[in-house]
Design an enzyme around this catalytic site. Structure first.
Site, PDB file in Angstrom:
ATOM      1  N   HIS A  21       0.828  -1.223   0.000  1.00  0.00           N
ATOM      2  CA  HIS A  21       0.000   0.000   0.000  1.00  0.00           C
ATOM      3  C   HIS A  21       0.862   1.275   0.000  1.00  0.00           C
ATOM      4  O   HIS A  21       0.700   2.115  -0.896  1.00  0.00           O
ATOM      5  CB  HIS A  21      -0.963  -0.016   1.189  1.00  0.00           C
ATOM      6  CG  HIS A  21      -1.682   1.275   1.410  1.00  0.00           C
ATOM      7  ND1 HIS A  21      -2.531   1.829   0.481  1.00  0.00           N
ATOM      8  CD2 HIS A  21      -1.643   2.156   2.459  1.00  0.00           C
ATOM      9  CE1 HIS A  21      -2.998   2.984   0.939  1.00  0.00           C
ATOM     10  NE2 HIS A  21      -2.467   3.199   2.140  1.00  0.00           N
TER      11      HIS A  21
ATOM     12  N   HIS B  10       3.711   6.815   5.698  1.00  0.00           N
ATOM     13  CA  HIS B  10       2.534   7.523   6.210  1.00  0.00           C
ATOM     14  C   HIS B  10       1.721   6.738   7.238  1.00  0.00           C
ATOM     15  O   HIS B  10       0.965   7.327   8.008  1.00  0.00           O
ATOM     16  CB  HIS B  10       1.633   7.997   5.054  1.00  0.00           C
ATOM     17  CG  HIS B  10       0.830   6.918   4.401  1.00  0.00           C
ATOM     18  ND1 HIS B  10       1.291   6.183   3.347  1.00  0.00           N
ATOM     19  CD2 HIS B  10      -0.426   6.452   4.651  1.00  0.00           C
ATOM     20  CE1 HIS B  10       0.359   5.318   2.972  1.00  0.00           C
ATOM     21  NE2 HIS B  10      -0.678   5.462   3.742  1.00  0.00           N
TER      22      HIS B  10
ATOM     23  N   GLU C 241       0.918   5.496  12.983  1.00  0.00           N
ATOM     24  CA  GLU C 241      -0.405   5.002  13.400  1.00  0.00           C
ATOM     25  C   GLU C 241      -0.414   3.488  13.627  1.00  0.00           C
ATOM     26  O   GLU C 241      -1.000   3.005  14.596  1.00  0.00           O
ATOM     27  CB  GLU C 241      -1.426   5.362  12.318  1.00  0.00           C
ATOM     28  CG  GLU C 241      -2.849   4.994  12.692  1.00  0.00           C
ATOM     29  CD  GLU C 241      -3.794   5.141  11.501  1.00  0.00           C
ATOM     30  OE1 GLU C 241      -4.942   4.715  11.646  1.00  0.00           O
ATOM     31  OE2 GLU C 241      -3.371   5.656  10.454  1.00  0.00           O
ATOM     32  N   ASP C 242       0.229   2.729  12.749  1.00  0.00           N
ATOM     33  CA  ASP C 242       0.073   1.265  12.764  1.00  0.00           C
ATOM     34  C   ASP C 242       1.189   0.499  13.464  1.00  0.00           C
ATOM     35  O   ASP C 242       1.013  -0.676  13.789  1.00  0.00           O
ATOM     36  CB  ASP C 242      -0.035   0.736  11.322  1.00  0.00           C
ATOM     37  CG  ASP C 242      -1.336   1.163  10.654  1.00  0.00           C
ATOM     38  OD1 ASP C 242      -2.220   1.667  11.365  1.00  0.00           O
ATOM     39  OD2 ASP C 242      -1.455   1.000   9.424  1.00  0.00           O
TER      40      ASP C 242
ATOM     41  N   ASP D 147      -3.194   8.389  -0.935  1.00  0.00           N
ATOM     42  CA  ASP D 147      -3.569   7.302  -0.027  1.00  0.00           C
ATOM     43  C   ASP D 147      -5.038   6.910  -0.248  1.00  0.00           C
ATOM     44  O   ASP D 147      -5.382   5.731  -0.379  1.00  0.00           O
ATOM     45  CB  ASP D 147      -3.342   7.777   1.419  1.00  0.00           C
ATOM     46  CG  ASP D 147      -3.875   6.801   2.459  1.00  0.00           C
ATOM     47  OD1 ASP D 147      -3.583   5.594   2.351  1.00  0.00           O
ATOM     48  OD2 ASP D 147      -4.601   7.250   3.373  1.00  0.00           O
TER      49      ASP D 147
ATOM     50  N   ASP E  87     -23.397  12.299 -27.907  1.00  0.00           N
ATOM     51  CA  ASP E  87     -23.337  12.808 -29.274  1.00  0.00           C
ATOM     52  C   ASP E  87     -22.399  14.013 -29.411  1.00  0.00           C
ATOM     53  O   ASP E  87     -22.307  14.619 -30.461  1.00  0.00           O
ATOM     54  CB  ASP E  87     -24.739  13.198 -29.770  1.00  0.00           C
ATOM     55  CG  ASP E  87     -25.443  12.006 -30.415  1.00  0.00           C
ATOM     56  OD1 ASP E  87     -24.763  10.981 -30.608  1.00  0.00           O
ATOM     57  OD2 ASP E  87     -26.635  12.104 -30.700  1.00  0.00           O
TER      58      ASP E  87
END
Length: 707
Positions: free
Chosen positions: A43, A67, A71-72, A134, A254
């Protein structure tokens, strides 16, 4: 693959820094997997690739790799700063802070996140670029998510992220986010339109190739450089045109769209002349966004041609304009070391927009009000108007002179009293048209009118007006609250000046408000009863606000002489529409929770008739020398005669009255009834008006109407 992309515009040292960030992120996310079953590092790598396609600087790419680390994985910001420098750590921290947090409602969560996004953009616009990349990769890989989560993410994308990408001029990301959001929200509709587009494109290929060939021949004939591209229509755009513009699929398809990319501005205008010599231009469909760029920095020439029994849309722009059209503010980093007017102007536009967001954020009471204001600014259909000195101002479609005034400066908007449009006096509420010259007339001490909120369209104007109205309302509630509290304290033979600070703080704590001023304001708003607060201040009894007080207690401390009012209607002092009291009428006031005091005639049938209800009314008296005008409704019965309405209007004018409305309510062959709403200054003036009307020979009866 990413290294090959980066080597086309970054030096080896910077590529190595991006590579180092990748290895760090890979180690930090070791063992983590995505819902799809892929390793998590795929990711951040994909996000970095999206930014590399836009040729963003190495720090943005490093932040893309890292990034999700804070957080993770629990690695602190300081550790990233030590490893990769303060700028990269700030970017990563900014992106991390935009993640979802818990709130009472989903709307509140979305609004709070947008506030955070605004702060992050103000510090470094690259934060939002990383966040958009992201979000784009997350939208591309939504498949394995549960349906409810997919729908929530798609809604947020269509509401917030796609419009922001568009506002920053990032057309390619904006349209892909819209199409991905649309296919997630409406998979069947998306599939149907996609199939129909593919089928129609196949059957129209010959026409498309022929038009492209003729355009190419014309450019070669005149020796003009330019590459011709077909322009795809996006699914979400087709769906919105069908839904909101009530157009059929065939009507939309068209129109054949082409883009011609050339070397410089001069060539753009020369090519325009060439295509106009090949096909006839449609009147009113030419737009010059090179001379007057869109609010997001977009530049191009647009023209619609009629040829081969079909409409042909052509956009003509330079290579740099093409890059800015697709990548918007992201193009700034590609060109920032080169002399380029377009990108510096684009950067200035974005800086101006972000500054405007910060101003709106400061004035908004809460995040929901802020996001409501900003959403209006995220969907601009621009108009271009001129100041008296010839400066071009960009405003959203439907903008009024009041929006124009606030766009110049908040203080000018607040002091606006009138305007001139093309040198003629105009209405403040009329929508402006492109090309008009607008002059704002201000007056010292003027204040915005709350009625402006009914027609302004920009978030800045709306936020500024609300801010002033709220501060005025607060000042008015303090004044009214002071008056009512002083009057109630008289019943205890006490003055407000005699109350000690300790007594005030005890009552403030008991009523659970922030300050004594807030408590007085609550009285003025009608949320608290003045006599109860007075009793708490003097007696010290901790009465609950919800306790029903005895009528005698109210009578004792609440009916101590009338309060004097001036004639002017205010934010917290309103005259009842049922009895329409005017100076000279006996009047009373009744508090309306949150809205201040409503003034009724003493004999109004809408007043409470029980003893306790009557005891809660406030006796009022009119101030002397009131010059304001008040509306009064009259019922006039008369014989039908030619010219009677004109005679009646003349009689009112002879008595110095002013007619607000006149309406024939009921009539037959001989008699009629007219409802007449007139402006008068008081009872004596009303009597003079009624006497004049009664003296008309055809009038049989006249009476004042009260509901």
């Amino acid at each position: 693959m990413l290294t090959r992309e980066l080597s086309s515009y970054l030096d080896t040292n910077r590529i190595n820094q991006v590579r180092r960030a990748y290895y760090f992120a890979e180690q930090a996310h070791e063992g983590q997997m995505r819902k799809s079953g892929d390793r998590y590092i795929s990711h951040p790598l994909a996000v970095a690739r999206i930014l590399a396609e836009m040729r963003l600087d190495h720090q943005s790419l490093m932040a893309a790799m890292l990034h999700d680390v804070i957080e993770d994985t629990g690695i602190p910001k300081d550790a990233l700063a030590d490893q990769f420098g303060e700028d990269v750590a700030e970017l990563v921290d900014g992106v991390s802070k935009l993640t979802q947090i818990e709130f009472r409602t989903r709307a509140e969560a979305q609004a709070e996140n947008f506030q955070k996004m605004t702060l992050a953009m103000a510090r470094d616009i690259r934060v939002i670029l990383v966040k958009l990349a992201d979000r784009l990769h997350n939208m591309r890989t939504l498949g394995p998510m549960p349906y409810e989560k997919r729908k929530r993410i798609a809604t947020e994308t269509l509401d917030i992220y796609a419009p922001i990408a568009n506002r920053l001029g990032m057309h390619s990301i904006s349209t892909e986010l819209e199409d991905l959001g649309f296919s997630t929200m409406y998979p069947m509709r998306s599939k149907f339109i996609s199939k129909a587009v593919t089928k129609l494109r196949g059957s129209h290929r010959e026409i498309i190739d022929e038009i492209r060939g003729r355009l190419h021949e014309k450019l070669e004939e005149r020796g003009m450089p330019g590459r011709i591209l077909g322009r795809e229509k996006h699914l979400n755009s087709i769906y919105n045109k069908m839904k909101f513009k009530q157009k059929s699929f065939r009507e939309i398809m068209d129109v054949y769209a082409f883009r011609i990319i050339t070397d410089n501005e001069d060539d753009c205008y020369r090519i325009l002349g060439a295509v106009h010599s090949l096909y006839k231009p449609m009147p009113g469909r030419f737009k010059d966004y090179i001379a007057m760029p869109k609010v997001n920095g977009y530049q191009s020439l647009h023209t619609t041609l009629f040829g081969m029994h079909v409409n042909i849309e052509v956009q003509i722009r330079t290579e740099e304009m093409e890059n800015i059209a697709n990548n918007g503010i992201a193009a700034h980093w590609l060109y920032k070391n080169e002399p380029s007017n377009g990108t510096s102007v684009n950067q200035a536009r974005v800086d101006r927009w972000v500054k405007g967001l910060m101003e709106m954020r400061e004035r908004a009471d809460d995040s929901l009000e802020f996001i409501e204001s900003v959403k209006e600014d995220l969907f601009p259909d621009e108009i271009y108007v001129f100041t008296p000195r010839g400066k071009i101002m960009e405003l959203p479609g439907g903008a009024t002179p009041v929006d124009f005034a606030y766009a110049i400066h908040t203080d000018i908007g607040n002091a606006t009293v009138a305007c001139r449009i093309n040198r003629n006096l105009g209405s403040l509420s009329q929508p402006l048209q492109s090309g008009q010259t607008v002059e704002i007339i201000t007056a010292p001490g003027a204040r915005p009118n709350s009625a402006w909120l009914n027609f302004v369209v920009t978030g800045k104007a709306r936020g500024s007006i609300r801010h002033v109205v709220k501060s005025d309302k607060h000042a008015e509630s303090l004044e009214l609250g002071h008056t009512l509290l002083k009057r109630s304290l008289k019943g205890f033979n006490t003055r407000l000046g005699d109350i000690t600070e300790a007594q005030k703080q005890r009552v403030v704590a008991h009523n659970q408000v922030n300050s004594f001023e807030d408590l007085i304001s609550e009285i003025g708003l009608g949320n608290r009863m003045a006599f109860l607060v007075a009793r708490q201040l003097v007696v010290g009894a901790p009465e609950a606000e919800g306790d029903a007080p005895a009528a005698s207690a109210i009578e004792e401390s609440g009916r101590q002489g009338p309060v004097t009012i001036c004639g002017s209607d205010g934010l917290l002092l309103k005259f009842a529409s049922c009895c329409k009291p005017i100076p000279g009428d006996p009047i009373v006031g009744i508090m309306d929770s949150g809205n201040g005091m409503l003034i009724h005639s003493d004999t109004c049938s809408h007043l409470p008739d029980d003893e306790q209800g009557r005891a809660m009314l406030t006796d009022l008296k009119w101030a002397k020398d009131i010059t304001d005008q008040f509306s009064v409704e009259l019922r006039v019965e008369m014989e039908r005669q030619r010219g009677i309405i004109a005679e009646m209007a003349n009689a009112v004018a002879m008595a110095d009255g002013n007619i607000e409305r006149i309406n024939v309510e009921d009539q037959n062959a001989r008699f009629g009834v007219v409802s007449l709403v007139v402006h008068v200054t008081g009872r004596h003036h009303l009597a003079r008006v009624m006497r004049r009307v009664r003296n008309i020979r055809a009038v049989t009866h006249i009476s004042r109407v009260r509901y």
